[in-house]
Design a protein around this motif. Structure first.
Motif, short mmCIF file in Angstrom:
data_model
loop_
_atom_site.label_atom_id
_atom_site.label_comp_id
_atom_site.label_asym_id
_atom_site.label_seq_id
_atom_site.Cartn_x
_atom_site.Cartn_y
_atom_site.Cartn_z
N VAL A 202 31.69 -32.98 -27.73
CA VAL A 202 31.36 -33.06 -29.15
C VAL A 202 29.88 -32.77 -29.38
N ASN A 203 29.61 -31.64 -30.01
CA ASN A 203 28.26 -31.23 -30.36
C ASN A 203 28.26 -30.73 -31.79
N SER A 204 27.11 -30.79 -32.43
CA SER A 204 27.01 -30.29 -33.79
C SER A 204 27.18 -28.77 -33.80
N PRO A 205 28.12 -28.27 -34.60
CA PRO A 205 28.37 -26.82 -34.63
C PRO A 205 27.47 -26.09 -35.63
N THR A 206 26.19 -26.45 -35.68
CA THR A 206 25.27 -25.88 -36.67
C THR A 206 25.23 -24.37 -36.61
N PHE A 207 25.27 -23.79 -35.44
CA PHE A 207 25.13 -22.35 -35.34
C PHE A 207 26.47 -21.61 -35.35
N VAL A 208 27.57 -22.29 -35.02
CA VAL A 208 28.88 -21.63 -35.03
C VAL A 208 29.73 -22.07 -36.22
N LEU A 209 29.30 -23.05 -36.96
CA LEU A 209 29.94 -23.62 -38.14
C LEU A 209 31.14 -24.51 -37.85
N VAL A 210 31.99 -24.15 -36.89
CA VAL A 210 33.17 -24.98 -36.61
C VAL A 210 33.38 -25.09 -35.10
N ASN A 211 33.57 -26.32 -34.64
CA ASN A 211 34.02 -26.57 -33.27
C ASN A 211 35.40 -27.19 -33.36
N GLU A 212 36.26 -26.84 -32.43
CA GLU A 212 37.60 -27.43 -32.37
C GLU A 212 37.71 -28.23 -31.08
N TYR A 213 38.25 -29.43 -31.20
CA TYR A 213 38.42 -30.31 -30.06
C TYR A 213 39.88 -30.75 -29.99
N GLN A 214 40.35 -31.02 -28.78
CA GLN A 214 41.71 -31.52 -28.63
C GLN A 214 41.66 -32.95 -28.13
N GLY A 215 42.28 -33.84 -28.87
CA GLY A 215 42.41 -35.24 -28.50
C GLY A 215 43.81 -35.68 -28.87
N ARG A 216 43.93 -36.92 -29.32
CA ARG A 216 45.22 -37.42 -29.81
C ARG A 216 45.74 -36.51 -30.92
N LEU A 217 44.82 -35.98 -31.73
CA LEU A 217 45.10 -34.98 -32.75
C LEU A 217 44.04 -33.89 -32.61
N PRO A 218 44.33 -32.67 -33.05
CA PRO A 218 43.27 -31.66 -33.06
C PRO A 218 42.19 -32.07 -34.06
N VAL A 219 40.93 -31.82 -33.70
CA VAL A 219 39.80 -32.13 -34.58
C VAL A 219 39.06 -30.84 -34.88
N PHE A 220 38.82 -30.58 -36.16
CA PHE A 220 38.05 -29.44 -36.60
C PHE A 220 36.75 -29.99 -37.17
N HIS A 221 35.65 -29.75 -36.46
CA HIS A 221 34.34 -30.31 -36.81
C HIS A 221 33.49 -29.20 -37.41
N MET A 222 33.23 -29.30 -38.70
CA MET A 222 32.44 -28.29 -39.41
C MET A 222 31.05 -28.82 -39.70
N ASP A 223 30.07 -27.95 -39.56
CA ASP A 223 28.70 -28.27 -39.96
C ASP A 223 28.24 -27.16 -40.89
N LEU A 224 28.10 -27.48 -42.15
CA LEU A 224 27.80 -26.47 -43.17
C LEU A 224 26.31 -26.42 -43.54
N TYR A 225 25.46 -26.94 -42.67
CA TYR A 225 24.02 -26.99 -42.95
C TYR A 225 23.49 -25.60 -43.31
N ARG A 226 23.90 -24.59 -42.59
CA ARG A 226 23.39 -23.24 -42.80
C ARG A 226 24.12 -22.47 -43.90
N LEU A 227 25.12 -23.08 -44.49
CA LEU A 227 25.88 -22.42 -45.55
C LEU A 227 25.05 -22.38 -46.83
N GLY A 228 24.85 -21.21 -47.38
CA GLY A 228 24.03 -21.07 -48.57
C GLY A 228 24.75 -21.44 -49.84
N GLU A 229 25.92 -20.86 -50.04
CA GLU A 229 26.69 -21.15 -51.25
C GLU A 229 28.16 -21.14 -50.92
N ILE A 230 28.95 -21.61 -51.85
CA ILE A 230 30.38 -21.80 -51.62
C ILE A 230 31.09 -20.49 -51.26
N ALA A 231 30.63 -19.37 -51.80
CA ALA A 231 31.25 -18.08 -51.49
C ALA A 231 31.18 -17.78 -49.99
#
Length: 155
Positions: free
Chosen positions: A59-88
């Motif tokens: 588990v690491n912050s996905p600041t540069f890739v935007l999304v990391n996926e992990y497998q545990g009891r359930l799949p986890v989709f970890h998003m970091d939108l820090y670099r996202l400029g606008e909703i588009a």
């Protein structure tokens, strides 16, 4: 709206809250983390993932890739939108596709304030307030019904 306020005096307390949350989350959970840089969003996410049986070293912050996926009891989709400029930009990178996949796992979104209008009503909002160098107030709120039991259990 159900609400729970947690006072954290240490990184371990913040991570521990996340672990308790993760142990109770079910498929379809969307967690929206809101707060300034360095407030503990990734730390809470690491705890959530630990509670979902994801190996913590993954588990690491996905600041540069935007999304990391992990497998545990359930799949986890970890998003970091820090670099996202606008909703588009979020739409371009496929955020709606990830939200559609939420039914099979858990989505944790750091900097979620950038896409709140895209999230379904039934998500868990986690707002961080920095009180001092080590102390945080973490406010969990849920406009829908999905997280009512979790908030009551925490309280």
């Amino acid at each position: 709206m159900d609400r729970y306020i947690f006072s954290s005096n240490s990184p371990a307390a913040t991570s521990g809250l996340g672990k308790i949350m993760g142990e109770r989350l079910e498929a379809g959970s969307i967690i929206a983390l809101i707060g300034e840089l360095g407030c503990g969003k990734t730390l809470l996410t690491r705890g959530i993932c630990a509670g979902l049986d994801v190996p913590i070293r993954q588990v690491n912050s996905p600041t540069f890739v935007l999304v990391n996926e992990y497998q545990g009891r359930l799949p986890v989709f970890h998003m970091d939108l820090y670099r996202l400029g606008e909703i588009a930009e979020g739409l371009e990178i496929g955020i709606l596709d990830y939200l559609a996949r939420a039914g099979s796992g858990v989505i944790v979104v750091e900097w979620a304030e950038k896409i709140l209008s895209l999230l379904p009503d039934d998500h868990l909002k986690v707002r961080f307030h920095i009180l001092s160098a080590r102390k945080r107030q973490i406010v969990l709120s849920a406009p829908g019904h999905r997280f009512g039991n979790l908030l009551r259990e925490l309280g």
